[in-house]
Design a protein around this motif. Structure first.
Motif, PDB file in Angstrom:
ATOM      1  N   VAL A  65       0.858  -1.183   0.000  1.00 20.24           N
ATOM      2  CA  VAL A  65       0.000   0.000   0.000  1.00 20.24           C
ATOM      3  C   VAL A  65       0.894   1.232   0.000  1.00 20.24           C
ATOM      4  O   VAL A  65       1.679   1.445   0.933  1.00 20.24           O
ATOM      5  N   LEU A  66       0.788   2.026  -1.064  1.00 25.82           N
ATOM      6  CA  LEU A  66       1.589   3.244  -1.174  1.00 25.82           C
ATOM      7  C   LEU A  66       0.789   4.427  -0.654  1.00 25.82           C
ATOM      8  O   LEU A  66      -0.378   4.603  -1.000  1.00 25.82           O
ATOM      9  N   ILE A  67       1.440   5.221   0.187  1.00 24.66           N
ATOM     10  CA  ILE A  67       0.790   6.410   0.739  1.00 24.66           C
ATOM     11  C   ILE A  67       1.504   7.650   0.208  1.00 24.66           C
ATOM     12  O   ILE A  67       2.728   7.699   0.178  1.00 24.66           O
ATOM     13  N   ASP A  68       0.715   8.636  -0.208  1.00 24.98           N
ATOM     14  CA  ASP A  68       1.256   9.931  -0.608  1.00 24.98           C
ATOM     15  C   ASP A  68       1.061  10.873   0.570  1.00 24.98           C
ATOM     16  O   ASP A  68      -0.056  11.310   0.844  1.00 24.98           O
ATOM     17  N   ASN A  69       2.155  11.176   1.262  1.00 28.80           N
ATOM     18  CA  ASN A  69       2.018  11.931   2.515  1.00 28.80           C
ATOM     19  C   ASN A  69       1.659  13.399   2.295  1.00 28.80           C
ATOM     20  O   ASN A  69       1.415  14.122   3.254  1.00 28.80           O
ATOM     21  N   SER A  70       1.608  13.830   1.034  1.00 29.20           N
ATOM     22  CA  SER A  70       1.232  15.226   0.784  1.00 29.20           C
ATOM     23  C   SER A  70      -0.275  15.380   0.643  1.00 29.20           C
ATOM     24  O   SER A  70      -0.777  16.481   0.460  1.00 29.20           O
ATOM     25  N   ARG A  71      -1.000  14.281   0.694  1.00 35.95           N
ATOM     26  CA  ARG A  71      -2.459  14.373   0.566  1.00 35.95           C
ATOM     27  C   ARG A  71      -3.088  14.876   1.866  1.00 35.95           C
ATOM     28  O   ARG A  71      -2.463  14.853   2.908  1.00 35.95           O
ATOM     29  N   PRO A  72      -4.352  15.318   1.793  1.00 37.20           N
ATOM     30  CA  PRO A  72      -4.992  15.942   2.959  1.00 37.20           C
ATOM     31  C   PRO A  72      -5.044  15.028   4.188  1.00 37.20           C
ATOM     32  O   PRO A  72      -4.824  15.494   5.299  1.00 37.20           O
ATOM     33  N   ALA A  87       0.997  -7.776   4.008  1.00 40.64           N
ATOM     34  CA  ALA A  87       0.872  -6.407   3.510  1.00 40.64           C
ATOM     35  C   ALA A  87       2.013  -5.566   4.052  1.00 40.64           C
ATOM     36  O   ALA A  87       2.617  -5.887   5.078  1.00 40.64           O
ATOM     37  N   ILE A  88       2.304  -4.487   3.334  1.00 45.46           N
ATOM     38  CA  ILE A  88       3.284  -3.518   3.818  1.00 45.46           C
ATOM     39  C   ILE A  88       2.821  -2.134   3.402  1.00 45.46           C
ATOM     40  O   ILE A  88       2.150  -1.975   2.375  1.00 45.46           O
ATOM     41  N   VAL A  89       3.171  -1.137   4.216  1.00 46.25           N
ATOM     42  CA  VAL A  89       2.807   0.237   3.896  1.00 46.25           C
ATOM     43  C   VAL A  89       4.083   1.017   3.603  1.00 46.25           C
ATOM     44  O   VAL A  89       5.020   0.999   4.398  1.00 46.25           O
ATOM     45  N   ALA A  90       4.140   1.658   2.432  1.00 50.87           N
ATOM     46  CA  ALA A  90       5.297   2.466   2.063  1.00 50.87           C
ATOM     47  C   ALA A  90       4.835   3.902   1.886  1.00 50.87           C
ATOM     48  O   ALA A  90       3.930   4.186   1.113  1.00 50.87           O
ATOM     49  N   VAL A 123       5.610  -0.491   8.351  1.00 49.93           N
ATOM     50  CA  VAL A 123       5.537   0.804   7.658  1.00 49.93           C
ATOM     51  C   VAL A 123       6.944   1.298   7.417  1.00 49.93           C
ATOM     52  O   VAL A 123       7.780   1.247   8.326  1.00 49.93           O
ATOM     53  N   MET A 124       7.210   1.777   6.211  1.00 47.19           N
ATOM     54  CA  MET A 124       8.521   2.358   5.941  1.00 47.19           C
ATOM     55  C   MET A 124       8.418   3.470   4.912  1.00 47.19           C
ATOM     56  O   MET A 124       7.472   3.517   4.142  1.00 47.19           O
ATOM     57  N   PRO A 125       9.390   4.395   4.919  1.00 50.94           N
ATOM     58  CA  PRO A 125       9.372   5.446   3.908  1.00 50.94           C
ATOM     59  C   PRO A 125       9.919   4.897   2.595  1.00 50.94           C
ATOM     60  O   PRO A 125      10.724   3.966   2.606  1.00 50.94           O
ATOM     61  N   ALA A 126       9.477   5.446   1.472  1.00 54.47           N
ATOM     62  CA  ALA A 126      10.018   5.023   0.177  1.00 54.47           C
ATOM     63  C   ALA A 126       9.760   6.094  -0.865  1.00 54.47           C
ATOM     64  O   ALA A 126       8.705   6.724  -0.869  1.00 54.47           O
ATOM     65  N   ASP A 127      10.747   6.273  -1.716  1.00 54.42           N
ATOM     66  CA  ASP A 127      10.552   7.101  -2.911  1.00 54.42           C
ATOM     67  C   ASP A 127      10.537   6.125  -4.081  1.00 54.42           C
ATOM     68  O   ASP A 127      11.580   5.630  -4.509  1.00 54.42           O
ATOM     69  N   VAL A 128       9.330   5.852  -4.579  1.00 46.06           N
ATOM     70  CA  VAL A 128       9.173   4.765  -5.556  1.00 46.06           C
ATOM     71  C   VAL A 128       9.820   5.080  -6.902  1.00 46.06           C
ATOM     72  O   VAL A 128       9.888   4.215  -7.769  1.00 46.06           O
ATOM     73  N   ARG A 129      10.311   6.312  -7.077  1.00 52.94           N
ATOM     74  CA  ARG A 129      11.038   6.607  -8.307  1.00 52.94           C
ATOM     75  C   ARG A 129      12.403   5.941  -8.277  1.00 52.94           C
ATOM     76  O   ARG A 129      13.067   5.822  -9.295  1.00 52.94           O
ATOM     77  N   ARG A 130      12.815   5.534  -7.056  1.00 52.58           N
ATOM     78  CA  ARG A 130      14.126   4.888  -6.919  1.00 52.58           C
ATOM     79  C   ARG A 130      13.975   3.390  -6.793  1.00 52.58           C
ATOM     80  O   ARG A 130      13.332   2.878  -5.872  1.00 52.58           O
TER      81      ARG A 130
END
Ligand SMILES: Nc1nc2c(ncn2[C@@H]2O[C@H](COP(=O)(O)OP(=O)(O)OP(=O)(O)O)[C@@H](O)[C@H]2O)c(=O)[nH]1
Ligand SMILES: [Mg+2]
Lengths: 199, 141
Positions: free
Chosen positions: A91-98, A120-123, A151-158
């Motif tokens: 599950v990808l989360i965009d932390n800039s969303r409301p 499951a994992i949350v990125a 839960v972990m941080p990720a920049d999926v462009r990398r």
């Protein structure tokens, strides 16, 4: 032993599902992106309307089949189609969303069976510019649901970030091994299949 | 870039086309126009199918049809058909300068597929023409 493993990428519009699959797929990904007519929801030119598909072979002869979902809730019918037979969900989360925590509940909730099975994992993306909610906040929300989901941080462009996420997911799945074996079992698969005329 | 809401004049024209297809072709029990990314624009449906959900699915099916057409090297998909015991659903893109819309027609299963195809194509080109005219007038530069 070689086997094929189906993984699903879920998350809100623009969270980076298509980008993640592009980053790691060893084949040219199959995409169904079309013009985005809802720039108010997320300002980008294209959006996925059916699915993304990519492949990645792991060193041990396992082939990952990577499926990306469409993000908008109106496509929730695709989510259940794609959850079918999946071994795990990212599950990808965009932390800039409301409200990223609400996104977490929505998208993880849609794949609740996998989440309950520890598959499951949350990125979380864009934490550099949007540090809140923190990883702790996400962990607390997951705790309250009684879910054991990393839960972990990720920049999926990398590419490396996406591979790191998958590695943690696999550790998590292995920790609940009987689930993994049940999915690999052909007879189990046959039994679970809908009878003729059904579904 | 398209605004969030379709302009009223266009919407009216589309509503007219949808109603006309529904009225003139016996056996047609519904018609939906949606954006390529699955948002409802205009619809008439006689049975209890939900036009919002059908719109999303229509976007997915048309895109999948084109993706799979490319994959098996048969060129550009012209239309997608769902042929079921209880009826036929035909889906295709609206041909226009900008690929923004898809159209879906739902018909009873005794409907002639050739006629359904012909009529849906006619409606799609009319809608495409209206869209193009609007684009030409409003999308200068
Ligand atoms: N700045 C920044 N941009 C990111 C990050 N992660 C992803 N992106 C960008 O966000 C966009 C994500 O777009 P997609 O990959 O199409 O998103 P998606 O989840 O497939 O979206 P839908 O298919 O519309 O649901 C891309 O332009 C990425 O380059 C990040 O961590 N930081
Ligand atoms: Mg996408």
């Amino acid at each position: 032993m070689s086997r094929e493993i189906k993984l699903v990428f879920a998350g809100s519009m623009g969270a980076g599902k298509t980008t993640a699959i592009r980053s790691i797929s060893e084949i040219e990904p199959i995409l169904t992106d079309v013009a985005n007519t809802d720039r108010a929801e997320f300002d980008k030119t294209d959006t996925t309307v059916a699915l993304d598909y990519g492949e990645l072979t792991l060193g041990i002869g396992e082939k990952l089949r990577l499926y990306g979902t469409p993000g908008q809730v109106r496509f929730d019918f695709m989510w259940s189609i794609m959850a079918e037979g999946a071994l795990g969900v990212v599950v990808l989360i965009d932390n800039s969303r409301p409200d990223p925590i609400a996104d977490l509940l929505k998208y993880l909730g849609a794949f609740r069976e996998l989440a309950d099975a520890g598959a499951a994992i949350v990125a979380v993306g864009r934490m550099d510019t949007h540090p809140r909610p923190t990883l702790d906040d996400f962990a607390t929300a997951l705790d309250q649901l009684g879910l054991l989901v990393p839960v972990m941080p990720a920049d999926v462009r990398r590419r490396q970030d996406v591979l790191d996420v998958l590695e943690v997911l696999f550790q998590q799945i292995e920790a609940t091994e009987e689930h993994a074996e049940a999915v690999d079992d052909w007879l189990g698969f046959v039994r679970a299949a809908a009878p003729r005329g059904g579904s | 870039m398209m605004s969030r809401a379709i302009p009223e004049s266009l919407k009216k024209a589309f509503d007219r086309e949808v109603a006309s297809l529904h009225g003139r072709v016996p056996g047609v029990i519904g018609c939906v126009i949606a954006t390529v990314d699955g948002r409802l624009v205009s619809s008439v449906v006689d049975n209890e199918a939900d036009p919002q959900r059908v719109s999303a699915m229509a976007g997915s099916m048309v895109a999948l049809g084109e993706t799979i057409g490319r994959e098996v090297k048969i060129g550009r998909s012209q239309f997608v058909v769902v042929s079921a015991l209880g009826g036929i659903l035909l889906l295709q893109r609206v041909p226009a300068e900008r690929e923004l819309l898809v159209v879906g027609t739902l018909a009873r299963n005794n409907t002639n597929l050739g006629i359904l195809l012909h009529e849906t194509r006619g409606t799609a080109s009319t809608i495409g023409r209206e869209l193009d005219e609007w684009l030409a007038a409003n999308l200068k530069g």
